[in-house]
Design an enzyme around this catalytic site. Sequence first.
Site, PDB file in Angstrom:
ATOM      1  N   LYS A 112      -8.435   8.113   9.673  1.00  0.00           N
ATOM      2  CA  LYS A 112      -8.848   7.705   8.326  1.00  0.00           C
ATOM      3  C   LYS A 112     -10.371   7.725   8.159  1.00  0.00           C
ATOM      4  O   LYS A 112     -10.880   7.841   7.059  1.00  0.00           O
ATOM      5  CB  LYS A 112      -8.252   6.353   7.977  1.00  0.00           C
ATOM      6  CG  LYS A 112      -6.741   6.463   7.810  1.00  0.00           C
ATOM      7  CD  LYS A 112      -6.071   5.213   7.344  1.00  0.00           C
ATOM      8  CE  LYS A 112      -4.570   5.432   7.192  1.00  0.00           C
ATOM      9  NZ  LYS A 112      -3.869   5.569   8.515  1.00  0.00           N
TER      10      LYS A 112
HETATM   11  C1  LIG Z   1      -2.562   6.159   8.464  1.00  0.00           C
HETATM   12  C2  LIG Z   1      -1.998   6.699   9.728  1.00  0.00           C
HETATM   13  C3  LIG Z   1      -0.872   7.554   9.756  1.00  0.00           C
HETATM   14  C4  LIG Z   1      -0.124   7.940   8.498  1.00  0.00           C
HETATM   15  O1  LIG Z   1      -0.869   8.805   7.675  1.00  0.00           O
HETATM   16  P1  LIG Z   1      -0.442   9.018   6.136  1.00  0.00           P
HETATM   17  O2  LIG Z   1      -1.552   9.764   5.524  1.00  0.00           O
HETATM   18  O3  LIG Z   1      -0.265   7.641   5.573  1.00  0.00           O
HETATM   19  O4  LIG Z   1       0.848   9.790   6.160  1.00  0.00           O
HETATM   20  C5  LIG Z   1      -0.460   8.053  10.969  1.00  0.00           C
HETATM   21  N1  LIG Z   1      -1.078   7.723  12.119  1.00  0.00           N
HETATM   22  C6  LIG Z   1      -2.157   6.906  12.151  1.00  0.00           C
HETATM   23  C7  LIG Z   1      -2.781   6.571  13.457  1.00  0.00           C
HETATM   24  C8  LIG Z   1      -2.650   6.358  10.963  1.00  0.00           C
HETATM   25  O5  LIG Z   1      -3.713   5.531  11.009  1.00  0.00           O
END
Ligand SMILES: *Cc1c(COP(=O)(O)O)cnc(C)c1O
Length: 475
Positions: A112
């Site tokens: 993120k």
């Molecule tokens: C947020 C997250 C996901 C999921 O991603 P999306 O964009 O919500 O599908 C998967 N793995 C990790 C480690 C995350 O932080």
Amino acid sequence: MRYVSTRGSAPILPFDDVLLTGLARDGGLYVPERWPRLRAEDLAGLHGRPYADVALAVMTPFVGRTIATDRLREILVETYAGFDHAAVAPLKQLDAGSWLMELFHGPTIAFKDYALQFLGRLFDEVLAARGERLTVVGATSGDTGSAAIEACRDRQAVDIFILYPHGRTSEVQRRQMTTVAAANVHTIAVEGSFDDCQDLVKAMFNDIAYRDRMRLSAVNSINWVRIMAQIVYYVAAGIALGAPDRRLAFAVPTGNFGNIYAAYAARSMGLPVERLIVGSNRNDILDRFFRTGAMEIAAVEPSLSPSMDIQVSSNFERLLFDLFDRDGRQVADTLTRFRKSGMFAVTDNQLGHARGLFASHRLGDDETLATIGATFGQTGELVDPHTAVGLAALAANRPGDPDVACVSLACAHPAKFPEAVERATGHRPPLPDKLADLFDRPERFDVLPANLAAVQRYIAERARITATPERSAAG
Ligand SMILES: *Cc1c(COP(=O)(O)O)cnc(C)c1O
């Protein structure tokens, strides 16, 4: 570029309003009016160029004239200079035709950061130009809070307040939030559960007078700009592996569908993507959808990959908009029914269309541990439980054609989930150097009751919005 809502009745907006608005006024999500094209020669021209150059090429048509190209380049260079790998999103080869894309080289060691680090800087840029400020409020069960805090720390025009359940996050998660020494960062330990935190945030957003006065904003993945920033690493991976002359498949551990939707966007722009593979944990509503064409809600169950413990994937709405030939009214009707009945289905034709591109796979906790162990045995790589879900999804859905380059996304550093990794491999992954002193840093947080008035007062007293908006904008 202008942006339209997936539910068809909110105003069409330019880029800067989409950045600051988040959710559309009709309850929909903003998407670009049309997909800009990355032509074969554009992709070829990016071979060997740094990540920030790829980012600039991908983002320029979306940003339009809101930010001058030279300034956008500066912001991008600054954003990714803070990452701890010179390639920013490096690829590690796993076997003859598959690679792991490491998306954990940002400050909070999960993917993120790639979008949020940019989003925070963009907020400052656009808000300064408008002489405005924002108050970001969010609830976290542990993981996304730290990425949001790192994105907003030290930003001039933003104050951030993150609510988390007191005593119910892991120590690493809590410390990643509470040890950030920045005056505009406020961590609130709520005496209650994660649901209490989320209810408090929702109540604040539903209090329209308060929301407007405090200029509340969210940084969750419904914001188009997060998607836009995530398109970049798919294009960068494609270029590194030989696009436009080589076709690609991506396997993506999926929760809210934001990350894999960015891959879909990259393909819509012209990246030669042959297959997109959705990895689900036991919360498998998406896997069931891609098998049957029916979206049917079930209760959320905890798993080893908590960032994917989600039932309703908010960004799926963006794909649905395209499956419904961009008919916003049909999207709105379908999702209104879905909220009432917990279920909707697409036609065989629409499902066939989706399955022409998407494949999916579901993985339970035992299989997740087995995949972590097998990956370590075969490649020497320690992978986190989310990453393992993607790897297993790729193994189950790998294209038969060996010319297709397969990329599986490593969405978090293994040290973020050390217990599961140790159980599966016998090795406890150490935190990277930049976080090595996490347990020695002083913590800063305030404990509040799960009471709306108390939390609202706390925020109103500290957000710099009401105090001196004009002066701080000018200064
Ligand atoms: C947020 C997250 C996901 C999921 O991603 P999306 O964009 O919500 O599908 C998967 N793995 C990790 C480690 C995350 O932080």
